[in-house]
Write an enzyme that holds these catalytic residues in place. Structure first.
Site, PDB file in Angstrom:
ATOM      1  N   ASP A  11      -7.716  -3.442   2.715  1.00  0.00           N
ATOM      2  CA  ASP A  11      -6.575  -4.306   2.417  1.00  0.00           C
ATOM      3  C   ASP A  11      -6.757  -5.726   2.952  1.00  0.00           C
ATOM      4  O   ASP A  11      -6.018  -6.629   2.565  1.00  0.00           O
ATOM      5  CB  ASP A  11      -5.293  -3.723   3.019  1.00  0.00           C
ATOM      6  CG  ASP A  11      -4.951  -2.366   2.451  1.00  0.00           C
ATOM      7  OD1 ASP A  11      -5.100  -2.194   1.238  1.00  0.00           O
ATOM      8  OD2 ASP A  11      -4.548  -1.482   3.221  1.00  0.00           O
TER       9      ASP A  11
ATOM     10  N   ASP B 284       0.854  -1.172   0.000  1.00  0.00           N
ATOM     11  CA  ASP B 284       0.000   0.000   0.000  1.00  0.00           C
ATOM     12  C   ASP B 284       0.900   1.235   0.000  1.00  0.00           C
ATOM     13  O   ASP B 284       2.075   1.154   0.366  1.00  0.00           O
ATOM     14  CB  ASP B 284      -0.894  -0.019   1.244  1.00  0.00           C
ATOM     15  CG  ASP B 284      -1.979   1.036   1.201  1.00  0.00           C
ATOM     16  OD1 ASP B 284      -2.375   1.425   0.094  1.00  0.00           O
ATOM     17  OD2 ASP B 284      -2.422   1.468   2.276  1.00  0.00           O
TER      18      ASP B 284
ATOM     19  N   ASP C 240      -2.891  -1.270   5.653  1.00  0.00           N
ATOM     20  CA  ASP C 240      -3.322  -0.792   6.962  1.00  0.00           C
ATOM     21  C   ASP C 240      -4.825  -0.595   7.060  1.00  0.00           C
ATOM     22  O   ASP C 240      -5.376  -0.547   8.138  1.00  0.00           O
ATOM     23  CB  ASP C 240      -2.615   0.522   7.315  1.00  0.00           C
ATOM     24  CG  ASP C 240      -2.792   1.589   6.244  1.00  0.00           C
ATOM     25  OD1 ASP C 240      -3.535   1.337   5.274  1.00  0.00           O
ATOM     26  OD2 ASP C 240      -2.181   2.662   6.375  1.00  0.00           O
TER      27      ASP C 240
END
Length: 847
Positions: free
Chosen positions: A575, A244, A571
């Site tokens: 995800d 990410d 996070d």
């Protein structure tokens, strides 16, 4: 004893994973506990679980949105949607109608469950609750996502099956052959059991678990909490890391990097919210006071602002909007004092930011007389007031009729140049913010949108970005050296993703050949592609922007279908499904949600991408040590099985009994084999490419070595057993000699297993003192089992003489020397191939 080993293995695994779970806390309920609703014309506070579609919900700053809702009214409403969409800054909300095909991250008229209201207020009608919400869909996606076996568990399972079939075949052949020679079925049953016990590496499950547990402890010291033991080894097998962007590769702290004022370009050094850095004009450090136009731009950013910069326990943070906080930090770096400026420009009124206006304005009194730089008909007139406006360039530029020159004087505006400068900032991935001012004669108590609708003076532009972590750049380079690809998958804008990718050096196959800027694949593009096209895109591209949760999962599955071992970091709630599906899911410990941590295999306590590289290094070391243990333990099992089989086929007395085999396997596994778990990582561990996912647990060279040592142990044990019997010794003495041949041979072979390719002298004799201590303790136990009467009764042993010990130690030296020569020959052969392999390595690592 075997049952005891299985129980110990289970207890160790349970305790280790239980501790890791307690370290990150249990999964918490992601729904907001309460909601303010309007029912029957009255405002009520109810539990969020009581909400139903059609409820009218009131939102205010600090609220967690309790359900998906269509907004009916907004007032300065901004919502932090990072956990759902990956958007790095709060999103302004409106009530405008949007096209049905509008992307999730662009639906400004919706508020999503579990997101956080950072500013303003609003009212909306509930459209979905529970599993029907966007975060609920992610929850269902998470529950339906299959967690894959790790490479280690899959390889150990295949290896164990193969070993089982071989052992059963050997035991069956031994049993049938003995019966054919006229032996009783009882004696052949005992012989077959002895063979099976000898050939089965009973200590392997415990050794694997303990070695992984040691790896867990090492990783914890480096900032990585492992929730599932096999994840330790999986890290060492990783071929692709999908990361990410926001908060993982970047600092999640908006930072002003570029300014344009008075026709000049300025830049600011330093990153994050710590107000430390320099103001540069080109490469030269300057003071803002020397540039009136720049000072006015920075002053506008300070005054037209609702955020606050706070330092607590040495940590700087922003209370309020991150974009506004970045303006405060920029002014501090340039030497402006907020208290001094606020005292000279007391605020009178504001026009809050609204999505319909696309700007914020603040009105200030200027107690010092006429406005600096303002055109005034009566220069000596009394106090004046001034409005500062900040917002999008599209909203401000049409209302501007003048701009400041280098001396801070208003001059006719050059709109074409301003637009060109803004495009330059945007091309660098910077978020562009425009500033203007309006001057009024006398003190104006209030301000309206009509007051700033015309005649504005354009002050300049700021360009800001959530900057990459410095350590992330080094980590990406380290991954490339280790042959690991890094791919950035984010819900943020493509331009922002491209800028971060350039700064980190993320390049796909096409870019690596120098064909231009990073190739950005967006969510809509991905949605329009077929499965084969997605597989091709994910193999060639390194940056994916505006990606929704289902697409993250699709990307991970496409990589795995191509044979990759995938690590996925994240996070946000969005995800979690991809983290669960990935071979190794990595959650952020500080910024990560509880759902993400629960879905992950590993949690980073410092939210630092660089910690992943450290964990990969530890994972590779753990796998190396596991292979060393397996390479060390199997020859003994093979040798013990062969001794029994040869004795039966030859019609000879068994050289070793089942109880003695159990003694060898259990004591040596703990005191000798497990010492390899403490072996330091070998040099160059992070410069070699990842192991091929389909590669077997043991290479052909190691299998050859294992059988070679097994044959040497067979020859030594059987040969010395027969020699001892030939000189008239008792069968107990002969078996004691054979028992000690196995243990001593294992001790000498252990020294060769500290490195599978280099000699012990190269590794360092004292670099792993655990090995030397284990050998010493093992020899003490062998003396006990040989000479202590109690042990002699339990294990059917007898005292042996000095000549027997000389023969035993001599055979151990033979084993050490033969394997040392074999490694030396292989190093020489490999050295001849080094140029070719180095060229292949350079190509693989993209050097």
């Amino acid at each position: 004893v075997i049952l005891g080993v299985v129980l110990v293995n289970a207890v160790i695994g349970f305790v280790q994973e239980d501790r890791a779970l307690k370290a990150i806390e249990a999964l918490s309920d992601m729904a907001a506990p309460t909601a303010r609703v309007v029912r029957g014309g009255e405002r009520r506070l109810i539990g969020a679980e009581e909400l139903v579609p059609g409820d009218i919900v009131l939102l205010a700053a600090g609220d967690k949105v309790p359900a998906d809702m269509r907004l009916l009214h907004t007032r300065e409403l901004q919502v932090d949607e990072a956990i759902l969409t990956g958007e790095s800054v709060p999103v302004p909300k409106s009530t405008d109608a949007l096209a049905p095909e509008t992307e999730l991250a662009e639906r400004a008229n919706m508020a999503w469950a579990t997101t956080l209201v950072t500013r303003g207020a609003g009212r909306g009608i509930v459209t979905a609750t529970g599993h029907a919400t966007q975060v609920g869909r992610i929850s269902e996606l998470l529950s339906a996502t299959e967690a894959l076996d790790t490479p280690l568990t899959a390889k150990i399972a295949r290896f164990s099956q193969l070993l089982l079939y071989i052992i059963l075949a050997m035991a069956g052949v031994t049993f049938i052959a003995g019966l054919a020679q006229g032996a009783s079925w009882q004696s052949m049953f005992i012989a077959s059991v002895a063979l099976a016990v000898g050939a089965i590496p009973e200590g392997l499950p415990a050794a694997v678990t303990i070695t992984l547990a040691i790896g867990v402890a090492r990783m914890a010291r480096r900032g990585a909490i492992i929730r599932k033991l096999p994840a330790v080894e999986t890290l060492g097998s990783t071929t692709v890391i999908c990361s990410d962007k926001t908060g993982t590769l970047t600092r999640n702290e908006m930072t002003v990097q570029a300014l344009w004022a008075g026709g000049a370009h300025f830049s600011l050094t330093g990153v994050g919210y710590r107000p430390e850095g320099r103001l540069l004009l080109g490469d030269r450090a300057v003071e803002a006071s020397a540039f009136p136009a720049l000072r006015e731009l920075l002053t506008a950013g300070l005054l037209c602002n609702e955020a606050e910069l706070v330092c607590a326990n040495g940590t700087w943070r922003i209370e309020g909007d991150p974009t506004e906080g970045a303006l405060i930090v920029a002014a501090r770096k340039a030497g402006l004092d907020l208290r001094v400026i606020e005292s000279a420009h007391p605020r009178l009124d504001t026009i809050p930011f609204e999505s319909e206006l696309q700007y914020m304005a603040s009105l200030h009194a200027l107690a010092g007389g006429p406005c600096e730089g303002a055109q005034r008909e009566e220069p000596g007139a009394g106090p004046a007031s001034r409005a500062y406006i900040k917002g999008s360039l599209e909203a401000l530029l049409p209302h501007c009729t003048a701009m400041l020159d280098s001396a801070g004087r208003p001059v006719p505006i050059a709109k074409a140049r301003i637009l060109a400068e803004a495009e330059t900032f945007a091309a660098q991935g910077l978020r562009v913010l425009a500033f203007a001012r309006a001057d009024f004669p006398g003190i104006k108590p209030a301000i309206t949108p009509d007051d700033v609708a015309r005649g504005l003076v354009f002050l300049g532009l700021t360009g800001m970005i959530d900057p990459p972590r410095e350590e992330a750049r080094e980590a990406v380079r380290a991954c490339k050296s280790a042959g690991i690809e890094v791919k950035m998958i984010t819900g943020d804008h493509a331009g922002t993703a491209a800028a971060v990718a350039r700064a980190l050096g993320l390049r796909g196959d096409a870019e690596a050949e120098g064909s231009g800027p990073p190739d950005i694949v967006t969510g809509p593009e991905l949605a329009a592609r077929s499965a084969p096209e997605v597989a091709d895109l994910v193999a060639r591209s390194a940056v994916f922007a505006r990606i929704v949760p289902e697409q993250k999962l699709r990307l991970v599955e496409a990589l795995q279908a191509g044979g990759e071992i995938v690590a996925m970091t994240g996070d946000g709630v969005n995800d979690a499904p991809a983290l669960r599906r990935a071979d190794i899911g990595i959650a952020m410990g500080r910024a990560g949600t509880d759902v993400t941590k629960e879905a992950a295999d590993m949690v980073l306590t410092d939210d630092n991408f660089a910690t992943i590289v450290a964990a990969v290094e530890e994972g590779r070391g753990v796998f190396d040590n596991l292979v060393k243990f397996i390479t060390w333990t199997l020859p003994t099992n093979i040798g013990e099985g062969l001794v029994i089989m040869v004795a039966v086929l030859a019609g000879a007395t068994l050289p070793i009994l089942p109880v003695q085999i159990l003694w060898i396997n259990m004591t040596t596994a703990v005191l000798l084999g497990l010492m390899l778990a403490f072996e330091p990582k070998e040099p160059g561990i992070m410069t070699r490419p990842p192991r091929a996912p389909k590669a077997p647990l043991l290479s052909g060279a190691l299998i050859f070595r294992i059988f070679s040592v097994g044959v040497l142990l067979l020859a030594g044990a059987f040969g010395l057993f027969e020699a001892t019997m030939a000189r008239g010794a008792s069968v107990e003495e002969a078996r004691t000699v054979a028992l000690n041949v196995f243990v001593t041979g294992q001790a000498f072979y252990l020294l060769n297993c500290r490195s599978l390719s280099r000699s012990m002298l190269t590794v360092g004799v004292f670099s792993n003192r655990w090995v030397l201590g284990g050998i010493a303790l093992m020899m003490m136990l062998q003396l006990l089992i040989t000479y202590w009467p109690v042990m002699q009764v339990l294990f059917h042993t007898a005292p042996i003489g000095a000549n027997d010990w000389l023969a035993i130690v001599g055979w151990g030296l033979v084993i050490y020397t033969v394997i040392g020569l074999e490694k030396w020959v292989r190093r020489r052969v490999q050295a001849r191939r080094t140029p070719t392999r180095q060229a292949g390595s350079r190509s693989l690592n993209g050097a």
